[in-house]
Write an enzyme that holds these catalytic residues in place. Structure first.
Site, PDB file in Angstrom:
ATOM      1  N   HIS A 124      37.655   9.796   5.913  1.00 18.41           N
ATOM      2  CA  HIS A 124      39.012   9.453   5.476  1.00 18.41           C
ATOM      3  C   HIS A 124      39.766  10.766   5.243  1.00 18.41           C
ATOM      4  O   HIS A 124      39.154  11.780   4.869  1.00 18.41           O
ATOM      5  CB  HIS A 124      38.890   8.674   4.165  1.00 18.41           C
ATOM      6  CG  HIS A 124      40.156   8.089   3.630  1.00 18.41           C
ATOM      7  ND1 HIS A 124      41.072   8.828   2.923  1.00 18.41           N
ATOM      8  CD2 HIS A 124      40.643   6.837   3.671  1.00 18.41           C
ATOM      9  CE1 HIS A 124      42.074   8.035   2.555  1.00 18.41           C
ATOM     10  NE2 HIS A 124      41.836   6.822   2.998  1.00 18.41           N
ATOM     11  N   ASP A 201      31.584  10.526  -0.386  1.00 18.27           N
ATOM     12  CA  ASP A 201      32.776   9.718  -0.615  1.00 18.27           C
ATOM     13  C   ASP A 201      32.327   8.255  -0.602  1.00 18.27           C
ATOM     14  O   ASP A 201      32.080   7.682   0.447  1.00 18.27           O
ATOM     15  CB  ASP A 201      33.802  10.004   0.488  1.00 18.27           C
ATOM     16  CG  ASP A 201      34.988   9.049   0.434  1.00 18.27           C
ATOM     17  OD1 ASP A 201      35.007   8.163  -0.440  1.00 18.27           O
ATOM     18  OD2 ASP A 201      35.881   9.189   1.281  1.00 18.27           O
ATOM     19  N   GLN A 204      34.227   3.272  -0.127  1.00 24.05           N
ATOM     20  CA  GLN A 204      33.977   1.999   0.569  1.00 24.05           C
ATOM     21  C   GLN A 204      32.564   1.486   0.348  1.00 24.05           C
ATOM     22  O   GLN A 204      32.202   0.442   0.902  1.00 24.05           O
ATOM     23  CB  GLN A 204      34.227   2.159   2.077  1.00 24.05           C
ATOM     24  CG  GLN A 204      35.655   2.466   2.447  1.00 24.05           C
ATOM     25  CD  GLN A 204      36.611   1.321   2.126  1.00 24.05           C
ATOM     26  OE1 GLN A 204      36.228   0.170   1.944  1.00 24.05           O
ATOM     27  NE2 GLN A 204      37.891   1.643   2.028  1.00 24.05           N
ATOM     28  N   LYS A 227      39.217  -0.536  -5.553  1.00 23.85           N
ATOM     29  CA  LYS A 227      38.522  -1.183  -4.427  1.00 23.85           C
ATOM     30  C   LYS A 227      37.323  -1.980  -4.925  1.00 23.85           C
ATOM     31  O   LYS A 227      36.587  -2.566  -4.151  1.00 23.85           O
ATOM     32  CB  LYS A 227      38.066  -0.131  -3.421  1.00 23.85           C
ATOM     33  CG  LYS A 227      39.225   0.583  -2.726  1.00 23.85           C
ATOM     34  CD  LYS A 227      38.731   1.563  -1.707  1.00 23.85           C
ATOM     35  CE  LYS A 227      39.779   2.570  -1.311  1.00 23.85           C
ATOM     36  NZ  LYS A 227      40.725   2.108  -0.304  1.00 23.85           N
ATOM     37  N   CYS A 365      44.092   5.972   7.750  1.00 26.14           N
ATOM     38  CA  CYS A 365      43.828   7.290   7.150  1.00 26.14           C
ATOM     39  C   CYS A 365      42.582   7.932   7.745  1.00 26.14           C
ATOM     40  O   CYS A 365      41.848   8.645   7.045  1.00 26.14           O
ATOM     41  CB  CYS A 365      43.692   7.217   5.632  1.00 26.14           C
ATOM     42  SG  CYS A 365      45.167   6.657   4.819  1.00 26.14           S
TER      43      CYS A 365
HETATM   44  N1  PMP Z   1      37.727   7.508   1.024  1.00 24.61           N
HETATM   45  C1  PMP Z   1      37.662   6.346   1.683  1.00 24.61           C
HETATM   46  C2  PMP Z   1      36.526   6.122   2.634  1.00 24.61           C
HETATM   47  C3  PMP Z   1      38.634   5.387   1.468  1.00 24.61           C
HETATM   48  O1  PMP Z   1      38.586   4.228   2.132  1.00 24.61           O
HETATM   49  C4  PMP Z   1      39.688   5.636   0.557  1.00 24.61           C
HETATM   50  C5  PMP Z   1      40.773   4.639   0.300  1.00 24.61           C
HETATM   51  N2  PMP Z   1      41.355   4.087   1.452  1.00 24.61           N
HETATM   52  C6  PMP Z   1      39.685   6.863  -0.101  1.00 24.61           C
HETATM   53  C7  PMP Z   1      38.684   7.766   0.145  1.00 24.61           C
HETATM   54  C8  PMP Z   1      40.756   7.233  -1.072  1.00 24.61           C
HETATM   55  O2  PMP Z   1      40.723   6.393  -2.179  1.00 24.61           O
HETATM   56  P1  PMP Z   1      41.966   6.386  -3.198  1.00 24.61           P
HETATM   57  O3  PMP Z   1      43.193   6.224  -2.362  1.00 24.61           O
HETATM   58  O4  PMP Z   1      41.685   5.206  -4.064  1.00 24.61           O
HETATM   59  O5  PMP Z   1      41.926   7.675  -3.934  1.00 24.61           O
END
Ligand code: PMP
Length: 414
Positions: A124, A201, A204, A227, A365
């Site tokens: 991401h 990270d 997910q 999430k 993203c």
């Molecule tokens: N890493 C991953 C794999 C994600 O899916 C997301 C959220 N789409 C994030 C990081 C970032 O999370 P946040 O926007 O809640 O900080």
């Protein structure tokens, strides 16, 4: 685990009781954010109705009770991820802030010109850009582990990228664009053999997989509350105490100090050293309620249910000519990303929305993943504990309708 009764649990989610464009809402954008159960909503409201006070400072009763509730939530997170110590649980805004904290604090202290940071093609943007910024500031370099066409990491390439210059490996536990579950144990073992630290990270993964920091042995793990059926604006950085202790603060302010003079400031102990200023107290406490909720159902049951939905949806997708799945790894969470020949994902998303079906469309993203598959975007349906097979049927009915509108042949091959 016994099968999860999604029809029962979904009654706990007030948002799901509405219609969109006259159709029952079918919410399949859970990888972007999950809906909140009544217990979480009530917890946050009750906090403001009965407990609101600033923490860690007041001698008065309300402040002490708010502090206790805040620290009790930290204890819940510690148990949820099986950390060795609650000092290893730092509350942050979300996965993004957790990763930035490590890039700033650990990165600036421990990573120098000529060092290498290994990340992967499926990250991401929030697990790419902070490392690029760090490289710009320090002269370190990025190395990127490629993925194959199933959307799995190429581990031989990873092994070849590792070198004595590798200081840090940053890797998603689960890809938000593909649903791939990465073989973390293998990655962490290899990284540690090179004395590199590993940041995972887990944005997910935390909503779908049982976490065990002590068994995993990663050095840092980041995830977001929103999430995981919790509020927005609250997330967690897990870090090994030994590493966190040696790291400089990320932000300066109240609560992160033990003594301030103009000559020298002494920092507070863990985890407060990393929690400058008044934190998201209500968010932390409501995150605790979200973890209670998830644990009451059981992550194993949730994962099995979502996997059933994924299998059901994948079979339907394979019967639809013109529909191509992006991300066909053997180990996956409930994420179904796809493209349809002759249709832009935004058109698919817009037509589905008219049918009450909420999915994500775009680059998710994860632009490097789109580049790998040579597509500008995907449509992505992602599942949560409250989704049902009937909703998957509604998703595919809407997809067929969209294909008909665009003159794409959606007849069954069989
Ligand atoms: N890493 C991953 C794999 C994600 O899916 C997301 C959220 N789409 C994030 C990081 C970032 O999370 P946040 O926007 O809640 O900080």
């Amino acid at each position: 685990p016994p099968p999860l009764d999604a029809a029962r649990w979904r009654k706990d989610f007030p948002v799901l009781r509405q219609t969109v464009h006259g159709k029952p809402l079918v919410y399949l954008d859970n990888a972007a954010t999950t809906q909140k159960p009544q217990a979480v909503i009530d917890c946050e409201r009750q906090y403001y109705e009965t407990l609101n006070a600033n923490i860690h400072r007041g001698v008065h009763d309300l402040s002490q009770r708010a502090t206790e509730a805040y620290e009790a939530a930290r204890g819940k997170v510690k148990r949820f991820v099986n950390a060795a110590d609650s000092r290893e649980i730092v509350f942050v805004r979300g996965a993004t802030e957790a990763i930035n904290l490590v890039a700033h604090s650990y990165g600036r202290r421990c990573i120098k010109a000529g060092d290498e940071i290994v990340l992967t093609e499926m990250e991401h943007h929030s697990n790419i850009v902070p490392w690029q910024l760090l490289c710009e500031q320090t002269g370190a370099e990025l190395r990127v582990v490629p993925i194959n066409d199933a959307g799995e990491l190429m581990l031989d390439a990873f092994d070849k990228l590792m070198s004595p210059r590798t200081r840090l490996v940053a890797v998603a536990h689960v890809s938000n664009a593909l649903g791939t579950i990465n073989p973390l144990a293998r990655i962490i073992e290899t990284a540690h053999a090179f004395d590199a630290v590993v940041l995972v990270d887990g944005a997910q993964a935390a909503p779908h997989l049982q976490l065990d920091m002590q068994a995993l042995d990663c050095d840092f793990y980041a995830f977001s509350g929103h999430k995981l059926y919790g509020p927005t604006g609250i997330g967690v950085l897990y870090g090994k105490a030994k590493l966190l202790d040696a790291m400089p603060p990320y932000q300066g302010g109240g609560d992160m100090i033990s003594k301030v003079t103009f000559e020298k400031t002494l920092y507070n102990v863990l985890p407060y050293k990393f929690e400058a200023g008044t934190p998201n107290i209500a968010g932390v406490i409501a995150l605790g309620a979200a973890l209670d909720y998830v644990e009451q159902i059981g992550l194993d049951a949730i994962a099995a249910h979502e996997h059933d939905l994924l299998d059901y949806a994948t079979d339907m997708a394979r019967e639809l000519p013109g529909m191509r799945l992006i991300g066909t790894a053997r180990e996956k969470t409930g994420i179904l990303a796809f493209v349809i020949d002759g249709m832009h994902p935004h058109d698919i998303g817009t037509i589905l929305d008219r049918e009450g079906v909420a999915i994500r469309t775009g680059h998710n993203c994860a632009m490097p993943v789109m580049d790998h598959f040579r597509i500008p975007a995907t449509a992505r349906a992602s599942f949560a504990l409250y989704n049902t097979r009937e909703e998957i049927d509604a998703l595919f009915a809407a997809i067929r309708k969209a294909m008909q509108m665009f003159g794409v042949d959606a007849r069954r091959t069989t």
